[in-house]
Motif scaffolding. Sequence first.
Motif, short mmCIF file in Angstrom:
data_model
loop_
_atom_site.label_atom_id
_atom_site.label_comp_id
_atom_site.label_asym_id
_atom_site.label_seq_id
_atom_site.Cartn_x
_atom_site.Cartn_y
_atom_site.Cartn_z
N CYS A 82 0.86 -1.35 -0.08
CA CYS A 82 0.02 0.16 -0.07
C CYS A 82 0.92 1.17 0.02
CB CYS A 82 -1.06 -0.17 1.29
SG CYS A 82 -2.22 -1.22 1.00
N THR A 83 1.84 1.29 0.59
CA THR A 83 2.89 2.46 0.46
C THR A 83 3.23 2.67 -0.82
OG1 THR A 83 3.83 1.56 2.62
CG2 THR A 83 5.18 3.32 1.47
N PHE A 84 3.48 1.90 -1.64
CA PHE A 84 3.83 2.28 -3.00
C PHE A 84 2.84 2.27 -4.16
CE2 PHE A 84 7.73 0.66 -0.93
CZ PHE A 84 8.71 1.29 -1.54
N LEU A 85 1.63 2.14 -3.64
CA LEU A 85 0.44 2.39 -4.55
C LEU A 85 0.30 3.98 -5.11
CD1 LEU A 85 -2.38 0.35 -3.14
CD2 LEU A 85 -0.95 -0.34 -4.96
N PRO A 86 0.64 4.72 -4.50
CA PRO A 86 0.71 6.25 -4.81
C PRO A 86 1.68 6.28 -6.24
CG PRO A 86 0.47 6.43 -2.60
CD PRO A 86 0.79 4.87 -2.86
N PHE A 87 2.75 5.72 -6.07
CA PHE A 87 3.55 5.74 -7.10
C PHE A 87 3.06 5.16 -8.20
CE2 PHE A 87 6.47 6.02 -3.26
CZ PHE A 87 7.38 6.87 -3.82
N GLN A 88 2.29 3.97 -8.35
CA GLN A 88 1.58 3.38 -9.33
C GLN A 88 0.56 4.43 -10.02
OE1 GLN A 88 2.51 0.90 -10.90
NE2 GLN A 88 2.36 -0.99 -10.01
N SER A 89 -0.09 5.37 -9.11
CA SER A 89 -1.13 6.42 -9.82
C SER A 89 -0.33 7.38 -10.36
CB SER A 89 -1.77 6.95 -8.20
OG SER A 89 -2.35 5.86 -7.72
N ALA A 90 0.94 7.65 -9.67
CA ALA A 90 1.50 8.59 -10.69
C ALA A 90 1.80 8.39 -11.95
CB ALA A 90 2.99 8.83 -9.85
N GLY A 91 2.16 7.12 -12.24
CA GLY A 91 2.45 6.51 -13.62
C GLY A 91 1.27 6.50 -14.37
N LEU A 92 0.04 5.99 -13.94
CA LEU A 92 -1.17 5.99 -14.71
C LEU A 92 -1.52 7.35 -15.08
CD1 LEU A 92 -3.11 3.38 -12.13
CD2 LEU A 92 -2.44 3.23 -14.69
N LEU A 93 -1.33 8.50 -14.54
CA LEU A 93 -1.78 9.70 -14.57
C LEU A 93 -0.98 10.41 -15.52
CD1 LEU A 93 -3.27 11.09 -11.08
CD2 LEU A 93 -4.40 10.17 -13.00
N SER A 94 0.34 9.93 -16.01
CA SER A 94 1.31 10.53 -16.82
C SER A 94 0.57 10.39 -18.16
CB SER A 94 2.66 9.81 -16.81
OG SER A 94 3.35 10.34 -17.80
N GLN A 95 0.55 11.33 -18.99
CA GLN A 95 0.35 11.70 -20.59
C GLN A 95 1.44 11.83 -21.32
OE1 GLN A 95 -3.56 13.54 -21.04
NE2 GLN A 95 -3.23 14.42 -18.95
N THR A 96 2.70 11.51 -20.83
CA THR A 96 4.04 11.94 -21.78
C THR A 96 4.46 10.51 -22.55
OG1 THR A 96 5.42 11.49 -19.79
CG2 THR A 96 4.57 13.80 -20.45
N GLY A 97 3.86 9.17 -21.92
CA GLY A 97 4.41 8.15 -22.42
C GLY A 97 5.55 7.68 -21.83
N ARG A 98 6.04 8.36 -20.65
CA ARG A 98 7.34 8.01 -19.68
C ARG A 98 6.71 8.16 -18.22
NH1 ARG A 98 9.26 11.37 -23.62
NH2 ARG A 98 9.16 12.97 -22.43
N TYR A 99 7.42 7.41 -17.49
CA TYR A 99 7.27 7.56 -16.15
C TYR A 99 7.57 8.86 -15.68
CZ TYR A 99 6.87 6.06 -11.13
OH TYR A 99 6.45 6.20 -9.79
N PRO A 100 6.88 9.60 -14.90
CA PRO A 100 7.25 11.05 -14.43
C PRO A 100 8.67 11.06 -13.77
CG PRO A 100 5.14 10.29 -13.25
CD PRO A 100 5.67 9.20 -14.14
N LEU A 101 8.89 10.18 -12.82
CA LEU A 101 10.16 10.23 -11.89
C LEU A 101 11.22 9.03 -12.74
CD1 LEU A 101 8.44 9.43 -8.32
CD2 LEU A 101 9.02 11.48 -9.45
#
Length: 341
Positions: A82-101
């Motif tokens: 559960c601690t790392f689920l927000p990092f998954q949300s960050a990738g899902l919301l990316s609209q550049t085709g790349r991971y934001p981090l």
Amino acid sequence: MVVTQVDSTSLDMITIIPSATSEINVVAFKHRAIVAAILLVFALVGLFGNALIIISVIVCRKLRTITNVLVVNLAFADFMACTFLPFQSAGLLSQTGRYPLHETVCAAVTAVLYISVCCSVHTLVAIAFVRWYVITKSIRGHQGFHTPKKIAIMVVIIWIISISFMVVPPVLGIGTLGYSEYYSICSLTDTNDLQSYYIVLQGSLVANALLLTIIFYIRILRHVLRHNKQFRDKYAVDEDKGSSSTEASSSVSAGSRPPMIKAINRKEIEITKNLFMVVCVFMLCFLATIVNFFIPGTSVFTLYSTMILLANSVVNPIIYGLKHPNFQEVFKKIICCRPVR
């Protein structure tokens, strides 16, 4: 700018995002946004529930039992997921085709999630096995296996298996942990030709864990039902013997029969409901993912099945915590900021 792909069969499922080198097909943003929002809710609920279980065992001496070692291990694995689920949300919301981090962060998120989910699954199997062993075996069996040392060894083996099967194959080149451009999540990259072998390995582990858990709970249920049947038969024999003594005692026994039978039936029904709920929730969280593992091709439904899989880290505190009366009592005291004795 996001351009919708012209395809009548997948108009709402796929979009095309311009990249620096080429166009990349991805799951439509609305689906990714829905899953991202749900994962954030899962993270909040799961962190709270699993932390509550761990704190309860620490502060309450009555909960420091041998069996609860596995419960705490389960809660810790789910808390880590559960601690790392927000990092998954960050990738899902990316609209550049790349991971934001950084890409390394995404690979680490994938490794931690895979390890924690695998550990959670096999801890559930261990809990089912320990319950079956203690319930179906005699006091001698209870003392022979149900010891702190052997349970600790079991926990260590679970973590070794989880780390080995989830991390070692990508290190050897069988699958690559990173950002999936199609699903926009930290998972397996879309470029490794050997990732199908890694997917089959994951699906096999989950399927075997599901099968073992069901087997152990079914054997517990069969044992309890058989034990209650023997008790009812013994009660009927004792009642027949008592009824032959006097007419008065026969009348009392006859009058006491329905409440006793009803009580036994209620107990059987309650046990059946609890075990059925555990098995059904387990199947609900993992069955969709198992099906997707063995169906070739890509689909938006794989994204939702992954979300259902991660939901297991949220519901486990409810199943293994709130259904336990001692945990319920401690939960209420902790939430109400009352001292726990």
